[in-house]
Design a protein around this motif. Sequence first.
Motif, PDB file in Angstrom:
ATOM      1  N   MET A 553      -3.381  -7.299 -25.969  1.00  0.00           N
ATOM      2  CA  MET A 553      -4.690  -7.060 -25.370  1.00  0.00           C
ATOM      3  C   MET A 553      -5.001  -8.071 -24.264  1.00  0.00           C
ATOM      4  SD  MET A 553      -7.115  -4.920 -25.381  1.00  0.00           S
ATOM      5  CE  MET A 553      -6.740  -4.063 -26.916  1.00  0.00           C
ATOM      6  N   GLY A 554      -4.743  -9.346 -24.496  1.00  0.00           N
ATOM      7  CA  GLY A 554      -5.025 -10.344 -23.482  1.00  0.00           C
ATOM      8  C   GLY A 554      -4.170 -10.146 -22.238  1.00  0.00           C
ATOM      9  N   THR A 555      -2.899  -9.828 -22.421  1.00  0.00           N
ATOM     10  CA  THR A 555      -2.012  -9.591 -21.276  1.00  0.00           C
ATOM     11  C   THR A 555      -2.436  -8.344 -20.513  1.00  0.00           C
ATOM     12  OG1 THR A 555      -0.196 -10.625 -22.486  1.00  0.00           O
ATOM     13  CG2 THR A 555       0.386  -9.266 -20.594  1.00  0.00           C
ATOM     14  N   LEU A 556      -2.859  -7.321 -21.234  1.00  0.00           N
ATOM     15  CA  LEU A 556      -3.347  -6.116 -20.575  1.00  0.00           C
ATOM     16  C   LEU A 556      -4.582  -6.426 -19.728  1.00  0.00           C
ATOM     17  CD1 LEU A 556      -3.189  -3.016 -20.255  1.00  0.00           C
ATOM     18  CD2 LEU A 556      -4.646  -2.817 -22.272  1.00  0.00           C
ATOM     19  N   GLY A 557      -5.478  -7.242 -20.264  1.00  0.00           N
ATOM     20  CA  GLY A 557      -6.639  -7.643 -19.474  1.00  0.00           C
ATOM     21  C   GLY A 557      -6.250  -8.434 -18.244  1.00  0.00           C
ATOM     22  N   PHE A 558      -5.246  -9.304 -18.364  1.00  0.00           N
ATOM     23  CA  PHE A 558      -4.775 -10.079 -17.220  1.00  0.00           C
ATOM     24  C   PHE A 558      -4.189  -9.174 -16.141  1.00  0.00           C
ATOM     25  CE2 PHE A 558      -1.058 -12.093 -15.199  1.00  0.00           C
ATOM     26  CZ  PHE A 558      -1.698 -13.111 -14.504  1.00  0.00           C
ATOM     27  N   MET A 559      -3.416  -8.173 -16.555  1.00  0.00           N
ATOM     28  CA  MET A 559      -2.785  -7.263 -15.589  1.00  0.00           C
ATOM     29  C   MET A 559      -3.826  -6.384 -14.896  1.00  0.00           C
ATOM     30  SD  MET A 559       0.521  -6.167 -17.871  1.00  0.00           S
ATOM     31  CE  MET A 559       1.031  -4.914 -16.694  1.00  0.00           C
ATOM     32  N   LEU A 560      -4.872  -5.974 -15.622  1.00  0.00           N
ATOM     33  CA  LEU A 560      -5.893  -5.100 -15.053  1.00  0.00           C
ATOM     34  C   LEU A 560      -7.032  -5.866 -14.394  1.00  0.00           C
ATOM     35  CD1 LEU A 560      -6.172  -2.432 -17.907  1.00  0.00           C
ATOM     36  CD2 LEU A 560      -4.873  -2.267 -15.769  1.00  0.00           C
ATOM     37  N   GLY A 561      -7.061  -7.170 -14.558  1.00  0.00           N
ATOM     38  CA  GLY A 561      -8.153  -7.950 -14.005  1.00  0.00           C
ATOM     39  C   GLY A 561      -9.456  -7.747 -14.751  1.00  0.00           C
ATOM     40  N   LEU A 562      -9.353  -7.426 -16.045  1.00  0.00           N
ATOM     41  CA  LEU A 562     -10.530  -7.173 -16.870  1.00  0.00           C
ATOM     42  C   LEU A 562     -10.620  -8.217 -17.982  1.00  0.00           C
ATOM     43  CD1 LEU A 562     -10.241  -3.291 -17.251  1.00  0.00           C
ATOM     44  CD2 LEU A 562     -11.737  -4.549 -15.699  1.00  0.00           C
ATOM     45  N   PRO A 563     -11.827  -8.542 -18.433  1.00  0.00           N
ATOM     46  CA  PRO A 563     -11.977  -9.561 -19.497  1.00  0.00           C
ATOM     47  C   PRO A 563     -11.660  -8.990 -20.880  1.00  0.00           C
ATOM     48  CG  PRO A 563     -14.126  -8.744 -18.866  1.00  0.00           C
ATOM     49  CD  PRO A 563     -13.150  -8.076 -17.944  1.00  0.00           C
ATOM     50  N   LEU A 564     -10.421  -8.573 -21.083  1.00  0.00           N
ATOM     51  CA  LEU A 564     -10.011  -8.000 -22.364  1.00  0.00           C
ATOM     52  C   LEU A 564      -9.319  -9.054 -23.205  1.00  0.00           C
ATOM     53  CD1 LEU A 564      -8.522  -4.557 -21.218  1.00  0.00           C
ATOM     54  CD2 LEU A 564     -10.841  -5.066 -21.979  1.00  0.00           C
ATOM     55  N   ASP A 565      -9.705  -9.139 -24.446  1.00  0.00           N
ATOM     56  CA  ASP A 565      -9.049 -10.021 -25.414  1.00  0.00           C
ATOM     57  C   ASP A 565      -9.592  -9.638 -26.781  1.00  0.00           C
ATOM     58  OD1 ASP A 565      -7.431 -11.965 -26.465  1.00  0.00           O
ATOM     59  OD2 ASP A 565      -8.085 -13.534 -25.071  1.00  0.00           O
ATOM     60  N   ILE A 566      -9.106 -10.304 -27.815  1.00  0.00           N
ATOM     61  CA  ILE A 566      -9.555 -10.018 -29.173  1.00  0.00           C
ATOM     62  C   ILE A 566     -10.022 -11.306 -29.841  1.00  0.00           C
ATOM     63  CG2 ILE A 566      -8.103  -7.985 -29.441  1.00  0.00           C
ATOM     64  CD1 ILE A 566      -7.094 -11.065 -31.321  1.00  0.00           C
ATOM     65  N   ARG A 567     -10.964 -11.148 -30.766  1.00  0.00           N
ATOM     66  CA  ARG A 567     -11.380 -12.242 -31.641  1.00  0.00           C
ATOM     67  C   ARG A 567     -11.446 -11.679 -33.057  1.00  0.00           C
ATOM     68  NH1 ARG A 567     -10.021 -14.370 -27.933  1.00  0.00           N
ATOM     69  NH2 ARG A 567     -11.125 -15.699 -26.444  1.00  0.00           N
ATOM     70  N   HIS A 568     -10.727 -12.333 -33.950  1.00  0.00           N
ATOM     71  CA  HIS A 568     -10.636 -11.878 -35.336  1.00  0.00           C
ATOM     72  C   HIS A 568     -11.172 -12.991 -36.225  1.00  0.00           C
ATOM     73  CE1 HIS A 568      -8.736 -10.760 -39.182  1.00  0.00           C
ATOM     74  NE2 HIS A 568      -8.720  -9.542 -38.705  1.00  0.00           N
ATOM     75  N   VAL A 569     -11.970 -12.627 -37.234  1.00  0.00           N
ATOM     76  CA  VAL A 569     -12.681 -13.621 -38.015  1.00  0.00           C
ATOM     77  C   VAL A 569     -11.729 -14.562 -38.743  1.00  0.00           C
ATOM     78  CG1 VAL A 569     -12.899 -11.990 -39.955  1.00  0.00           C
ATOM     79  CG2 VAL A 569     -14.438 -13.948 -39.800  1.00  0.00           C
ATOM     80  N   THR A 570     -10.654 -14.052 -39.315  1.00  0.00           N
ATOM     81  CA  THR A 570      -9.747 -14.925 -40.067  1.00  0.00           C
ATOM     82  C   THR A 570      -9.024 -15.884 -39.143  1.00  0.00           C
ATOM     83  OG1 THR A 570      -9.427 -13.046 -41.551  1.00  0.00           O
ATOM     84  CG2 THR A 570      -7.988 -14.937 -41.857  1.00  0.00           C
ATOM     85  N   PHE A 571      -8.570 -15.380 -38.012  1.00  0.00           N
ATOM     86  CA  PHE A 571      -7.937 -16.273 -37.030  1.00  0.00           C
ATOM     87  C   PHE A 571      -8.977 -17.223 -36.438  1.00  0.00           C
ATOM     88  CE2 PHE A 571      -4.910 -12.823 -37.275  1.00  0.00           C
ATOM     89  CZ  PHE A 571      -3.691 -13.492 -37.221  1.00  0.00           C
ATOM     90  N   GLY A 572     -10.224 -16.746 -36.312  1.00  0.00           N
ATOM     91  CA  GLY A 572     -11.265 -17.641 -35.837  1.00  0.00           C
ATOM     92  C   GLY A 572     -11.485 -18.817 -36.777  1.00  0.00           C
ATOM     93  N   ALA A 573     -11.480 -18.569 -38.093  1.00  0.00           N
ATOM     94  CA  ALA A 573     -11.630 -19.661 -39.056  1.00  0.00           C
ATOM     95  C   ALA A 573     -10.457 -20.631 -38.967  1.00  0.00           C
ATOM     96  CB  ALA A 573     -11.734 -19.083 -40.470  1.00  0.00           C
ATOM     97  N   ALA A 574      -9.239 -20.098 -38.823  1.00  0.00           N
ATOM     98  CA  ALA A 574      -8.073 -20.970 -38.706  1.00  0.00           C
ATOM     99  C   ALA A 574      -8.140 -21.800 -37.430  1.00  0.00           C
ATOM    100  CB  ALA A 574      -6.797 -20.128 -38.736  1.00  0.00           C
ATOM    101  N   ASN A 575      -8.508 -21.171 -36.312  1.00  0.00           N
ATOM    102  CA  ASN A 575      -8.596 -21.913 -35.051  1.00  0.00           C
ATOM    103  C   ASN A 575      -9.707 -22.951 -35.089  1.00  0.00           C
ATOM    104  OD1 ASN A 575      -6.463 -20.596 -33.757  1.00  0.00           O
ATOM    105  ND2 ASN A 575      -7.781 -18.928 -33.033  1.00  0.00           N
ATOM    106  N   LEU A 576     -10.805 -22.652 -35.803  1.00  0.00           N
ATOM    107  CA  LEU A 576     -11.868 -23.645 -35.951  1.00  0.00           C
ATOM    108  C   LEU A 576     -11.339 -24.882 -36.662  1.00  0.00           C
ATOM    109  CD1 LEU A 576     -14.856 -24.469 -35.749  1.00  0.00           C
ATOM    110  CD2 LEU A 576     -15.252 -23.254 -37.906  1.00  0.00           C
ATOM    111  N   ALA A 577     -10.554 -24.680 -37.699  1.00  0.00           N
ATOM    112  CA  ALA A 577      -9.989 -25.832 -38.424  1.00  0.00           C
ATOM    113  C   ALA A 577      -9.017 -26.618 -37.547  1.00  0.00           C
ATOM    114  CB  ALA A 577      -9.288 -25.334 -39.685  1.00  0.00           C
ATOM    115  N   TYR A 578      -8.122 -25.918 -36.843  1.00  0.00           N
ATOM    116  CA  TYR A 578      -7.162 -26.616 -35.973  1.00  0.00           C
ATOM    117  C   TYR A 578      -7.883 -27.369 -34.851  1.00  0.00           C
ATOM    118  CZ  TYR A 578      -3.197 -24.225 -38.149  1.00  0.00           C
ATOM    119  OH  TYR A 578      -2.247 -23.792 -39.034  1.00  0.00           O
ATOM    120  N   GLY A 579      -8.934 -26.734 -34.286  1.00  0.00           N
ATOM    121  CA  GLY A 579      -9.660 -27.398 -33.209  1.00  0.00           C
ATOM    122  C   GLY A 579     -10.399 -28.638 -33.682  1.00  0.00           C
TER     123      GLY A 579
END
Length: 653
Positions: A553-579
């Motif tokens: 999804m992020g690469t597709l947004g980069f190729m199309l010039g659109l703000p496309l990406d994903i945010r998932h709650v479980t990965f968000g919790a993991a990234n919060l801990a790592y950050g």
Amino acid sequence: MPALHPLLEAVAAAPDSSDPALLVELVAALRPVQANDHEDARNRLCLLIDVLRSRPHLALALRAYLASVLAARNHSFFFAESGILGNTGFFSELRHRIANRILPPALDARFLSDLFDELFVREDDARWLAAVPDALWQELLAALGMDQGPLDAGQLQLRHEIGEALRVLACRLAALGLEPEMVRYYPALAQYESPFLAQQREIELLILPAAPGAVAPDQAHAAVLLAQCREALQRIRKLSHEGGAAVKLSWHLMRAQQIIERMDVLLDLLLPEAGAARLPAASRFFCNLVAAESRRGSVRELIRDVTDLLSLQVTEHASRTGEHYVTRNRGEFFAMFRAAAGAGVIVAGMALCKNFIATLHLPPAWEALGFSLNYGLGFVLVHLLGFTIATKQPAMTAAALAATIGQQGSGAVAEMGETIIQVCRSQFIAIAGNVLLAFISSLLVAWLWLFGFGHSPLPVEKAQHVLHDLHPWLSMALPHAAIAGVCLFLTGLISGYYDNKAIYNRVPDRLRRVRWLRHLLGAARQERLAVYVEHNLGALAGNLFFGFMLGCMGTLGFMLGLPLDIRHVTFGAANLAYGLAALDFQLPWHDALILALGVGLIGLTNLAVSFALAMKVALKSRRLRFHQGGALLGYLLRQLVRRPRDFVWPPRS
């Protein structure tokens, strides 16, 4: 309607003409300015009736003109085809309709369907025609003198055309009854006397002219045979729920159903009663023909009609999977927590791998492939180990809830309310298991990484970027969470599709026949593999596709010039801990609370979007409309006040 009198006088000047130009003008004069203005439509028709009554010569001329126009055209194929799917198949019909939308077909003066195209040029013409009461149509026919004396030549020709249309439909229905896709699910069609073939013979006897003194065949027998054909279709449709379905079978079932419905209408129009008794059926048939012709070139209608039945098979399999995501007692509740906790641990590792791939700064295509494989294989591992991702559940539980509505009807508010309460607490404990264990496991990994390598697994700059992406209003976190919700919804459809495909194509049985697999694994393991594929192919395919959707999804947004990406709650919790670990927890407490709120809102958006889309498709595929939303909401609010704990914790019994 100032042009009505001159128009009727022009008709009276050439009553034997077959040129439809004057008829087109007459319909335009009767058409209201707004299709919703039913009063205007009735008033215009009443004015025409008054004019015809006051000037009988105009009525006689209009009757002769209508007979001339209709006699010059073929009716039978129009009656047998309008509003009925063709025999070309879904994709051929789709190409045909798209081509006709781009370049409309030429008109042919030999066929009645082209006359309808000239007369009813607006897509909403059927609405104001249907609003005209039967009594007013009866008055118009009386004003034209069509209810007096024996049938004239035009009316006799119309009866003949209806009989020919019945002959065509009977032959097509008999051919459909012999289709391999139909016989596969209902072998009795080939082993015993098929009602599809019997009705064709009965219709032939019915429309043949009776010999002098012979007893006319009974129309009731033909109706009974058509009812038997309808029962066979229902049985095939029911069996296809268990054995899977394809576009071709869905096409055959819908076409056969439409043919039977049309034959019922035409048989009613052939009844030997007086014209007044047939008038309601005739007026409805006329309005249905107008509506069908207005939708004949609609690509949207074609896709909706054909995919409704197929999507039912897909959501049916999704609903069976969704039943496993609803906990009804404390044992199932804690089992769900353990499954979600195990998935949270794996997600912590997946989040670490994803951040590591991002630090490599690969070319976009290779980076997307790396992200996709990390997500896809990780989700497949979660399923293989018997764990569960909480955000995948709404797409499944929505289908299960829609199936409950279909079984219980819209009146079983209490039972549906209890099902929703069970879904709520099941979703709560699954989210809690995912998020808590993902956060704790990520903190543990970060601490072990720091202890072993002397630095955090994330650089400070990357940690700041990851934390910023979780901010609920200073970033695109919530729109990206909605995109992830759409991906979760599509995952549910993909899982149901492959479950349906595995059963329809009999993949487990075919696996059992692979000789080299038997030599490699042995007969017992081959059998276990076949059984596993039968019950898990959809889940494996859905997890893999979900991973690739998130990764690309992020690469597709980069190729199309659109703000496309994903945010998932479980990965968000993991990234919060790592950050937080990368910043050595040197973050103001209110900022940390805002980021935690962002994770919670991401999860809520994930669930709301995927559940809403899945519920809409599941209800639409079953052609259900729930009219007691207020009563259900009131029941849930009362239960929330009386026993709020039940929404997050199961009762003792």
